[in-house]
Design an enzyme around this catalytic site. Structure first.
Site, PDB file in Angstrom:
ATOM      1  N   ASN A  65       0.781  -1.248  -0.480  1.00 21.21           N
ATOM      2  CA  ASN A  65      -0.139  -0.526  -0.068  1.00 21.21           C
ATOM      3  C   ASN A  65       1.402   0.586  -0.288  1.00 21.21           C
ATOM      4  O   ASN A  65       1.883   1.637   0.983  1.00 21.21           O
ATOM      5  CB  ASN A  65      -1.150   0.017   1.330  1.00 21.21           C
ATOM      6  CG  ASN A  65      -1.518   1.018   1.383  1.00 21.21           C
ATOM      7  OD1 ASN A  65      -2.052   1.675   0.595  1.00 21.21           O
ATOM      8  ND2 ASN A  65      -2.231   1.483   2.359  1.00 21.21           N
ATOM      9  N   TRP A  66       0.971   1.822  -1.468  1.00 18.52           N
ATOM     10  CA  TRP A  66       1.708   2.923  -1.218  1.00 18.52           C
ATOM     11  C   TRP A  66       1.178   4.362  -0.606  1.00 18.52           C
ATOM     12  O   TRP A  66       1.603   5.013  -0.746  1.00 18.52           O
ATOM     13  CB  TRP A  66       2.558   2.870  -2.643  1.00 18.52           C
ATOM     14  CG  TRP A  66       3.265   2.414  -3.757  1.00 18.52           C
ATOM     15  CD1 TRP A  66       3.528   0.873  -3.148  1.00 18.52           C
ATOM     16  CD2 TRP A  66       2.822   2.128  -5.082  1.00 18.52           C
ATOM     17  NE1 TRP A  66       4.331   0.015  -3.538  1.00 18.52           N
ATOM     18  CE2 TRP A  66       4.215   0.920  -4.738  1.00 18.52           C
ATOM     19  CE3 TRP A  66       3.505   2.919  -6.246  1.00 18.52           C
ATOM     20  CZ2 TRP A  66       4.753   1.287  -6.105  1.00 18.52           C
ATOM     21  CZ3 TRP A  66       3.604   2.976  -7.108  1.00 18.52           C
ATOM     22  CH2 TRP A  66       4.628   1.467  -7.268  1.00 18.52           C
ATOM     23  N   LYS A  67       0.334   4.755   0.464  1.00 16.19           N
ATOM     24  CA  LYS A  67      -0.706   4.821   0.173  1.00 16.19           C
ATOM     25  C   LYS A  67      -0.779   6.276  -0.063  1.00 16.19           C
ATOM     26  O   LYS A  67      -0.203   6.478  -1.895  1.00 16.19           O
ATOM     27  CB  LYS A  67       0.260   6.071   2.171  1.00 16.19           C
ATOM     28  CG  LYS A  67      -0.006   4.085   2.280  1.00 16.19           C
ATOM     29  CD  LYS A  67      -0.085   5.015   4.306  1.00 16.19           C
ATOM     30  CE  LYS A  67      -0.589   2.853   4.642  1.00 16.19           C
ATOM     31  NZ  LYS A  67      -0.138   3.311   6.473  1.00 16.19           N
ATOM     32  N   HIS A 112      -9.395   1.165   5.780  1.00 17.31           N
ATOM     33  CA  HIS A 112      -8.224   1.199   6.346  1.00 17.31           C
ATOM     34  C   HIS A 112      -8.189   2.378   7.192  1.00 17.31           C
ATOM     35  O   HIS A 112      -9.045   3.601   6.880  1.00 17.31           O
ATOM     36  CB  HIS A 112      -6.886   2.026   4.577  1.00 17.31           C
ATOM     37  CG  HIS A 112      -5.696   2.011   5.296  1.00 17.31           C
ATOM     38  ND1 HIS A 112      -5.711   2.646   6.340  1.00 17.31           N
ATOM     39  CD2 HIS A 112      -4.932   0.685   5.213  1.00 17.31           C
ATOM     40  CE1 HIS A 112      -3.898   2.699   6.858  1.00 17.31           C
ATOM     41  NE2 HIS A 112      -4.022   1.396   6.089  1.00 17.31           N
ATOM     42  N   GLU A 135      -6.320   4.546   8.127  1.00 15.38           N
ATOM     43  CA  GLU A 135      -6.560   6.389   7.871  1.00 15.38           C
ATOM     44  C   GLU A 135      -7.786   7.007   7.388  1.00 15.38           C
ATOM     45  O   GLU A 135      -8.352   8.376   6.839  1.00 15.38           O
ATOM     46  CB  GLU A 135      -5.479   6.411   6.634  1.00 15.38           C
ATOM     47  CG  GLU A 135      -3.530   5.997   7.591  1.00 15.38           C
ATOM     48  CD  GLU A 135      -2.717   5.379   6.794  1.00 15.38           C
ATOM     49  OE1 GLU A 135      -2.586   5.317   5.308  1.00 15.38           O
ATOM     50  OE2 GLU A 135      -1.753   4.892   7.309  1.00 15.38           O
ATOM     51  N   GLU A 155      -5.163  -4.570  10.826  1.00 16.93           N
ATOM     52  CA  GLU A 155      -3.991  -3.637  10.777  1.00 16.93           C
ATOM     53  C   GLU A 155      -4.335  -3.398  12.465  1.00 16.93           C
ATOM     54  O   GLU A 155      -4.987  -2.186  12.698  1.00 16.93           O
ATOM     55  CB  GLU A 155      -3.734  -2.796   9.859  1.00 16.93           C
ATOM     56  CG  GLU A 155      -3.730  -3.541   8.526  1.00 16.93           C
ATOM     57  CD  GLU A 155      -3.483  -2.616   7.429  1.00 16.93           C
ATOM     58  OE1 GLU A 155      -2.317  -2.812   7.215  1.00 16.93           O
ATOM     59  OE2 GLU A 155      -4.030  -1.055   7.360  1.00 16.93           O
ATOM     60  N   GLY A 208       2.884   1.965  10.418  1.00 18.14           N
ATOM     61  CA  GLY A 208       3.841   3.946  10.603  1.00 18.14           C
ATOM     62  C   GLY A 208       4.923   3.891  12.146  1.00 18.14           C
ATOM     63  O   GLY A 208       5.344   5.197  12.209  1.00 18.14           O
ATOM     64  N   SER A 215       3.694  -1.738   9.800  1.00 13.54           N
ATOM     65  CA  SER A 215       5.318  -2.242  10.732  1.00 13.54           C
ATOM     66  C   SER A 215       5.834  -3.093   9.694  1.00 13.54           C
ATOM     67  O   SER A 215       7.013  -3.693  10.191  1.00 13.54           O
ATOM     68  CB  SER A 215       5.993  -1.481  11.666  1.00 13.54           C
ATOM     69  OG  SER A 215       5.074  -0.202  12.300  1.00 13.54           O
ATOM     70  N   GLY A 246       2.985  -0.659   3.946  1.00 13.62           N
ATOM     71  CA  GLY A 246       2.461   0.889   3.845  1.00 13.62           C
ATOM     72  C   GLY A 246       4.274   0.726   3.281  1.00 13.62           C
ATOM     73  O   GLY A 246       4.915   0.531   2.230  1.00 13.62           O
ATOM     74  N   GLY A 247       4.873   1.251   4.649  1.00 15.50           N
ATOM     75  CA  GLY A 247       6.942   2.202   4.243  1.00 15.50           C
ATOM     76  C   GLY A 247       7.315   1.154   3.623  1.00 15.50           C
ATOM     77  O   GLY A 247       8.192   1.596   2.852  1.00 15.50           O
TER      78      GLY A 247
HETATM   79  P1  13P Z   1       3.395   0.273   7.685  1.00 14.92           P
HETATM   80  O1  13P Z   1       3.606  -0.235   7.258  1.00 14.92           O
HETATM   81  O2  13P Z   1       3.890   2.206   7.399  1.00 14.92           O
HETATM   82  O3  13P Z   1       3.355   0.491   8.844  1.00 14.92           O
HETATM   83  O4  13P Z   1       1.826   0.943   7.193  1.00 14.92           O
HETATM   84  C1  13P Z   1       1.073  -0.220   7.460  1.00 14.92           C
HETATM   85  C2  13P Z   1      -0.600  -0.062   7.051  1.00 14.92           C
HETATM   86  O5  13P Z   1      -1.235   0.659   7.203  1.00 14.92           O
HETATM   87  C3  13P Z   1      -0.917  -0.829   5.183  1.00 14.92           C
HETATM   88  O6  13P Z   1      -1.950  -0.805   4.614  1.00 14.92           O
END
Ligand code: 13P
Length: 307
Positions: free
Chosen positions: A49-51, A146, A148, A218, A224, A264, A285-286
């Protein structure tokens, strides 16, 4: 010549390419048991997930190309349902980059998805994107719920449920994200929160449609933050989610639905997570913004986990 998974993993980890983001397990350490691909009932699914990253189209295409170059050295990745027992890989770029990223990655059997859609079909909804639109540019998956979107964009469970159903109506696969906040965790109501979200967000989804649903657990406090959830603790939540699915549907749905862990995930933590009986993949994510890190995560099964 193709490198074996083991050689690639060793090369990647030995190169010191990874920064340790993980501050250690949130709860107690655990012993893990390796699951062979034969023992796995459910096809592993790894998603990036590149956000709202990277900043430009050029950077996005570079990332996609870099990842594919590494992935081409792996022997057994595959597209959706192509081959039993292989790892499915999905990328979620921002909307403007989806088509071009798909052009790059689809030849390597990687799917693309949308990070979200609106639940209406069309009309005066400035800034929104419809399921038909992302379907028409080749998306196979859509993230729904999600954290966020829940916290920053006020996605309610009722709206998330509408989105899940819309995604299914258009023949795509929702990845339904659920998980407790830090506050929920401190209050000890992780199970209650997950049960409520799963129950409300899947309301009205048929048993047949459940074969196209993926769930991502999650924990919000792990997203993050570098605080990866302890693998055993995450596995317990995954098992608990299966009990909810068994109540809503039946044992078959509970056992066949794929449940990812997200929060993470790094090259350092993936093997321990993927060694767990009820963790079927990761939503990353990251680390998915680094071709080498994500390639190592996707190649999780090459690593031997201490029994
Ligand atoms: P991180 O891997 O950056 O913690 O993000 C997880 C996430 O929200 C994937 O959707």
């Amino acid at each position: 010549m193709k490198l074996s998974l083991t050689v690639l993993a060793a090369a990647l980890s030995g190169a010191g390419a990874f920064t340790a983001l993980n501050n250690g397990p949130r709860t107690t350490t655990t012993t893990t048991t390796e699951l062979s691909m034969h023992q796995r009932q459910r096809q592993p699914i790894m998603a990036g997930n590149w956000k709202m990253n990277p900043a430009t189209e050029a950077d996005a295409l570079n990332l996609a190309n870099g990842f594919c170059a590494l992935l081409n050295q792996l022997e057994d990745t595959c597209a959706v349902d192509v081959k039993e027992g292989c790892t499915e890989v999905v990328l979620f770029p921002p909307f403007p980059f989806i088509s071009k990223v798909k052009d790059i990655v689809s030849k390597d059997g990687i799917s693309v998805g949308a990070q979200q859609v609106y639940y209406e079909n069309k009309g005066a909804f400035t800034g929104s994107v419809a399921a038909s639109m992302v379907k028409s540019v080749g998306c196979e998956y859509v993230l729904c719920g999600h954290s966020e979107r829940r916290s920053l964009f006020s996605d309610s469970d009722a709206n998330i449920n509408q989105k899940v159903r819309k995604v299914l109506e258009y023949g795509m696969r929702p990845i339904l994200c659920v998980g407790e906040t830090q506050d929920d965790y401190d209050l000890g109501i992780t199970q209650e929160v997950c049960a409520m979200q799963v129950t409300k967000d899947l309301r009205g989804v048929s048993k047949e449609d459940m074969s196209n649903v993926v769930i991502a657990y999650e924990p919000v406090w792990a997203i993050g933050t570098g605080l990866v959830c302890d693998a055993k603790a995450a596995n317990d939540v995954h098992k608990f989610i299966r009990t909810i699915l068994a109540k809503m549907y039946d044992d078959e749905v509970a056992q066949s639905t794929r449940i990812q862990y997200g929060g993470s995930v790094t090259p350092e933590s993936v093997d321990g997570l993927m060694a767990m009986s009820d963790i079927d993949g990761c939503l990353v994510g990251g680390a998915s913004l680094f071709a080498d890190k994500f390639a190592r995560i996707v190649s999780f099964k090459s690593s031997v986990v201490a029994a």
